[in-house]
Motif scaffolding. Structure first.
Motif, mmCIF file in Angstrom:
data_model
loop_
_atom_site.group_PDB
_atom_site.id
_atom_site.type_symbol
_atom_site.label_atom_id
_atom_site.label_comp_id
_atom_site.label_asym_id
_atom_site.label_seq_id
_atom_site.Cartn_x
_atom_site.Cartn_y
_atom_site.Cartn_z
ATOM 1 N N GLN A 203 0.861 -1.180 0.000
ATOM 2 C CA GLN A 203 0.000 0.000 0.000
ATOM 3 C C GLN A 203 0.897 1.231 0.000
ATOM 4 N N HIS B 2 1.384 3.817 9.750
ATOM 5 C CA HIS B 2 0.051 3.217 9.677
ATOM 6 C C HIS B 2 -0.126 2.411 8.381
ATOM 7 N N ASN B 3 0.928 1.751 7.974
ATOM 8 C CA ASN B 3 0.911 0.735 6.915
ATOM 9 C C ASN B 3 0.854 1.273 5.486
ATOM 10 N N TRP B 4 1.112 2.561 5.310
ATOM 11 C CA TRP B 4 1.145 3.131 3.965
ATOM 12 C C TRP B 4 2.520 3.718 3.678
ATOM 13 N N SER C 290 -8.844 -1.621 1.228
ATOM 14 C CA SER C 290 -8.449 -2.831 1.933
ATOM 15 C C SER C 290 -7.537 -3.671 1.075
ATOM 16 N N THR D 122 -7.382 3.452 5.670
ATOM 17 C CA THR D 122 -7.408 2.122 6.286
ATOM 18 C C THR D 122 -8.783 1.471 6.156
ATOM 19 N N THR D 123 -9.842 2.252 6.339
ATOM 20 C CA THR D 123 -11.193 1.683 6.296
ATOM 21 C C THR D 123 -11.753 1.582 4.877
ATOM 22 N N TYR E 56 -5.232 8.846 7.271
ATOM 23 C CA TYR E 56 -4.859 7.432 7.325
ATOM 24 C C TYR E 56 -6.003 6.554 7.825
ATOM 25 N N SER E 57 -6.884 7.099 8.657
ATOM 26 C CA SER E 57 -8.040 6.311 9.101
ATOM 27 C C SER E 57 -8.972 6.016 7.934
#
Length: 257
Positions: free
Chosen positions: A65, A93-95, A255, A251-252, A247-248
């Protein structure tokens, strides 16, 4: 014949050349590389030009991602506080992030002076998408701020190829006939997950057009608009909250397969 040749030469000299300010870009690049503390400076190529990008790996994932981060008018890929915070916080946050030096004009240039640079901006976004895909990215989002958001919409309205989502921060709707800057038409064309963020006390071109942007995005089921209360265009009251919203939402909304 000689007069005709002289006229042609004068015409070429007097014709304005709409291109990025390469000297200013180089000055930014030199300063950034001297103080870069997080991420890696890389050079990408579009057409016959190279441009700086700052790549920061995600901390806990395989970088599948990735978010392309585009700065506002006249800025650079590590502009503080907002662009710097986006490019360094999203990786937590995974990006992974790839912050680009977008085409710029001389200091003091107006918004109108930037519209002829939009094809060059699109080419840089294309080059960055290609780079990320070759590096293994599967989900690519674009996060654009101000003029960077408008440049992103221009690229995605034309061809959303290989891009999963768009986050626009303070997307302006300029009062202009310039084709590349028709924000409302571009919003209608972007049928991707689309987060439209603006500030309560934003610039008039952003604030006064909030409802128009919502209406332009009404046929997109994954368009969402958020107003950041108490903030102005710089988001300096709580830019961490803005970054969290970004980022929230990513994330949502986006996917992993």
């Amino acid at each position: 014949m000689r007069s005709a040749s002289l006229f042609a030469a004068l015409l070429l000299v007097s014709t304005p050349v709409f291109a990025t300010d390469s000297r200013r870009e180089q000055d930014f690049a030199t300063a950034i590389q001297q103080q870069l503390s997080m991420g890696q400076a890389i050079w990408l190529k579009s057409a016959d030009k190279t441009f700086l990008a700052l790549y920061t790996e995600a901390e806990k994932t395989d970088n599948s991602q990735a978010a392309i981060v585009l700065h506002d008018m006249g800025e650079h890929p590590d502009a503080k506080p907002l662009i710097h915070r986006l490019r360094t916080t999203l990786p937590i946050h995974n990006w992974a992030t790839l912050a680009l030096q977008m085409p710029i004009r001389e200091s003091g240039a107006r918004s109108e002076d930037y519209y002829p640079l939009f094809d060059e901006a699109r080419a840089r976004i294309d080059a960055s998408v290609e780079h990320l895909l070759k590096s293994g990215a599967k989900h690519i989002a674009i996060v654009g701020y101000g003029m960077g958001a408008l440049m992103a919409a221009y690229r995605l309205g034309d061809k959303p190829n290989d891009v999963t989502a768009l986050v626009s921060i303070s997307l302006p709707v300029p009062q202009t006939t310039a084709v590349p800057a028709q924000s409302l038409d571009l919003i209608k064309k972007v049928q991707l997950p689309f987060l439209d963020v603006y500030a309560e006390f934003d610039l008039p071109a952003v604030l006064d057009s909030a409802r128009q942007r919502r209406m332009a995005g009404k046929d997109n089921p994954v368009y969402r608009q958020i107003r950041m209360d108490g903030e102005d265009h710089g988001y300096q009251q709580d830019y961490d909250l803005l970054v969290k919203r970004v980022y929230s939402w990513l994330t949502t909304t986006v996917s992993e397969d």
